[in-house]
Every structure is written in structure tokens, then in C-alpha cells.
Design an enzyme around this catalytic site. Structure first.
Site: not given
Ligand code: ACO
Length: 325
Positions: A112, A282, A252
Site C-alpha cells: 500500500c 482500501n 493511506h
Molecule cells: N463481519 C463480522 N464479524 C467479523 C468480520 C466481519 N467482516 N471479520 C471478523 N469478524 C469477527 C471475527 O471472526 C471475530 O469473531 P470471534 O471473536 O467469534 O472469533 C471478531 O469479529 C473479532 O475479530 P477481530 O479480528 O479481533 O476484529 P478486530 O476488532 O481486530 O477488527 C479488523 C478486525 C477490522 C480487520 C481490524 O483488525 C483492523 O482494522 N485491522 C487493520 C487491518 C487493515 O486495515 N488492513 C488493511 C490492509 S493492510 C494495508 O492496507 C496496508
């Protein structure tokens, strides 16, 4: 560096997909996606659309905005994480469709952060006297590489392309400060296990779903804010500028929570931060040039404004460019 942006352009696919529509095919909900990411819609390539065609449209728009023709371009840099083919690079197809003849082109893979890296390289190319004008394209078709059965990743991404034309100028304008950084200890935070030479495609890799993008979401989240902050402060230092002198910051566009945390920790007023991740999701290497183009075209970013672009991405790579429009 004596290189300034003289035209911007962007292109999104025609098909806009809401969270509610996604919830029809994967176990998620509009409420979960909005609360955790701020994303409401994303644009995804349709059947008839080729990934590089978006890039070509973005380049044409940037050239048109600059009042330049393809013959004026001395170098094409295409930042993309997932090229049209493994070989040759996407830049070959973009150059072909643009009608470039004899002009050098290459792909740049820095996740990214690719557009920020590409812009810095383009500025250095001009500063070294190797060319007058460089077209820098950030382009991504993530819908073709995410696992549509994995709700943890598929809701986060969109497709799109954004481009700028960088042109030789005076040293008081254009790119004023650059910081490019990397932390390879985090190389596997985002990765696609198979399909490269380390693990070539086979029945086993396909069955194990190893050709899809994998992400350690919380690790990305924890790294993003300090890395973008470090890169931004280094670029501002190189430009002899303070945060207060910056008119616009374009981080980003990964996630609204990351952008909010970044703005809060740095005490940046929200009205100086460009955000469009809620509408386009994204788009990886395309996210910053798409947001830049939107803000230029709707009149928020104007000539003379000081702008900082800051990003982090797979690798992990991170970096920032401070510039004057
Ligand atoms: N819908 C519903 N539930 C979901 C989803 C979804 N789309 N995705 C995950 N869950 C669930 C998981 O299964 C988990 O359930 P469980 O507790 O029963 O196992 C629960 O939600 C919590 O999951 P986490 O992964 O802990 O959720 P978190 O609050 O960390 O949010 C997220 C996840 C949004 C991906 C977060 O970690 C984040 O924003 N990370 C940054 C990632 C990012 O922005 N990446 C972009 C690409 S990288 C880049 O651009 C450089």
C-alpha cells in the site's frame, strides 16, 4: 527535488457494492463493518472490466488535467501489489494501451506504500536529470485476489486506480521532503503464500487456498499509526516544515479507525485530513492518488497548499512525501 504534480486523475469500476450486499454472500453485517472499519461501500471490477484499463483511464485523466500528451511522458512507474500477470509487469499493458513508444516503464511493488515510493522515485529521476515528466500510477484489483469466503479480509478492500503527472519545476515547489522506510521483521503481516517462485502454483496450493491474500489484522492495526507518524515527521523534517504548516494530510485509506487514531495521536484537526475510505474502501497502492485526485477536483486542495502523503503497507514498507501543490 524540483518536481511538482501538474495533473491528477483517478478511475473506479462501475459497480458499487454496499455492505448490505456483501452480507448476502458472507457472514457479516453493515453494522460490524461500519463500526470496525468505517467502510460503507467499495467499487469492484465487473466481468468485462480489465484491471489495467482502470489504470489507463486514470493516466489519461492526469495527462488531460496537466494539458500534456502521452508523447510528453519520459517514464511510467506503476505501483501495484497484484499485477495483471506475474510476467510481464502491468506497466507493459498500461504503456501499450496509452500508446507509449520507446518510453521506459516498470512496476514497483511496495504494498500500500507503493504510490508514495513511486512518487519519491519519480522525483529523484527528475532531480537526477534523467527526464522532465514522469507518470506515476497506483493501481490495484484486490477483488481478484481476496478470499470471498473470508469475512476477515474480503470486506476491507476495493478496486481502483489513481495517477499523477510529475514535472520538473523549481526547488521551492513540488516535492519538498521524502522519507521512505521499511521493517522486514513484519514481512508476513500481509502476504499471499503461493504463486511465487518460493511456492509455485499446484493443485495442493489451490486446495489449501494459498493464492488468496492473508492478513494479521490486529498486527496491521497496531503498526499502522506509529509507522505513518514516523514517516510523516521525517518527511516534514526533511522539508523543514512543521505539522502546523501542513494544509492537508492524505494518509493511506485502510480503515477509518486507523485514520482517526492517527489524527488523534498527532492532534491533527479532522478537517485537514482527506478521507474517502468510507466510500471506496482500501484500494492499497491506489488509495492515496484516488483521494488526492478527489480533493484536487472538488477544490479542497489548491495550488500552493502544503500536502503530506503518508502510507504503510505489506513488507512492511512505510513512507511519506511532503509537497507543495
Ligand atoms: N463481519 C463480522 N464479524 C467479523 C468480520 C466481519 N467482516 N471479520 C471478523 N469478524 C469477527 C471475527 O471472526 C471475530 O469473531 P470471534 O471473536 O467469534 O472469533 C471478531 O469479529 C473479532 O475479530 P477481530 O479480528 O479481533 O476484529 P478486530 O476488532 O481486530 O477488527 C479488523 C478486525 C477490522 C480487520 C481490524 O483488525 C483492523 O482494522 N485491522 C487493520 C487491518 C487493515 O486495515 N488492513 C488493511 C490492509 S493492510 C494495508 O492496507 C496496508
Amino acid at each position: 527535488m524540483g518536481a511538482r504534480i501538474v495533473g491528477t486523475g483517478a478511475a473506479l469500476p462501475q459497480r458499487c457494492v454496499s455492505n448490505a450486499e456483501l452480507a448476502g454472500s458472507v457472514d457479516t453485517s453493515d453494522a460490524w463493518i461500519v463500526q470496525r472499519t468505517g467502510i460503507r461501500t467499495r467499487y469492484l471490477l465487473g466481468e468485462g472490466e480489465t484491471p489495467s484499463s482502470l489504470g489507463v483511464t486514470a493516466c489519461r485523466r492526469a495527462l488531460e488535467a496537466a494539458g500534456r500528451r502521452t508523447e510528453d511522458v519520459d517514464l511510467l512507474v506503476v505501483a501495484t501489489t497484484f499485477p495483471d500477470m506475474t510476467c510481464p509487469g502491468t506497466s507493459a499493458f498500461v504503456a501499450q494501451d496509452l500508446g507509449l513508444e520507446g518510453t521506459p516503464f516498470f512496476d514497483l511493488t511496495a504494498g500500500c506504500t507503493g504510490f508514495v515510493y513511486g512518487l519519491a522515485m519519480a522525483g529523484a529521476y527528475i532531480a537526477a536529470g534523467l527526464g522532465e515528466r514522469v507518470l506515476v500510477l497506483g493501481f490495484e484489483a484486490l477483488s481478484r485476489v481476496v478470499d470471498w469466503s473470508d469475512r476477515r479480509t474480503c470486506v476491507l478492500f476495493g478496486d481502483g486506480a489513481g495517477a499523477v503527472l510529475l514535472e520538473r519545476g523549481s526547488s521551492e515547489e513540488g516535492i519538498l521532503g521524502v522519507s521512505l522506510r521499511g521493517d522486514p521483521s513484519k514481512a508476513l503481516l500481509l502476504h499471499t503464500p503461493a504463486g511465487g517462485t518460493r511456492r509455485p502454483a499446484s493443485h495442493a496450493t489451490v486446495e489449501a487456498r494459498e493464492h488468496f491474500l492473508r492478513m494479521e489484522g490486529s498486527g496491521v492495526f497496531r503498526s499502522a499509526v506509529p509507522l505513518m507518524r514516523e514517516a510523516m515527521d521525517r518527511a516534514l523534517h526533511a522539508a523543514s516544515m512543521s505539522r502546523e504548516e501542513v494544509d492537508w494530510i492524505i494518509p493511506h485509506q485502510a480503515n477509518v479507525r486507523i485514520i482517526d487514531a492517527f489524527a488523534d495521536r498527532l492532534g491533527l484537526p479532522r478537517e485537514r485530513v482527506v478521507i474517502n475510505v468510507d466510500r471506496v474502501a482500501n484500494t492499497s497502492a491506489a488509495s492515496i492518488p484516488i483521494a488526492l485526485d478527489e480533493a484536487v477536483r472538488d477544490g479542497r486542495i489548491r495550488p500552493g497548499h502544503a500536502v503530506v502523503l503518508t502510507a504503510f503497507g505489506a513488507g512492511v514498507t512505510y513512507g511519506a512525501v511532503a509537497l507543495r501543490m
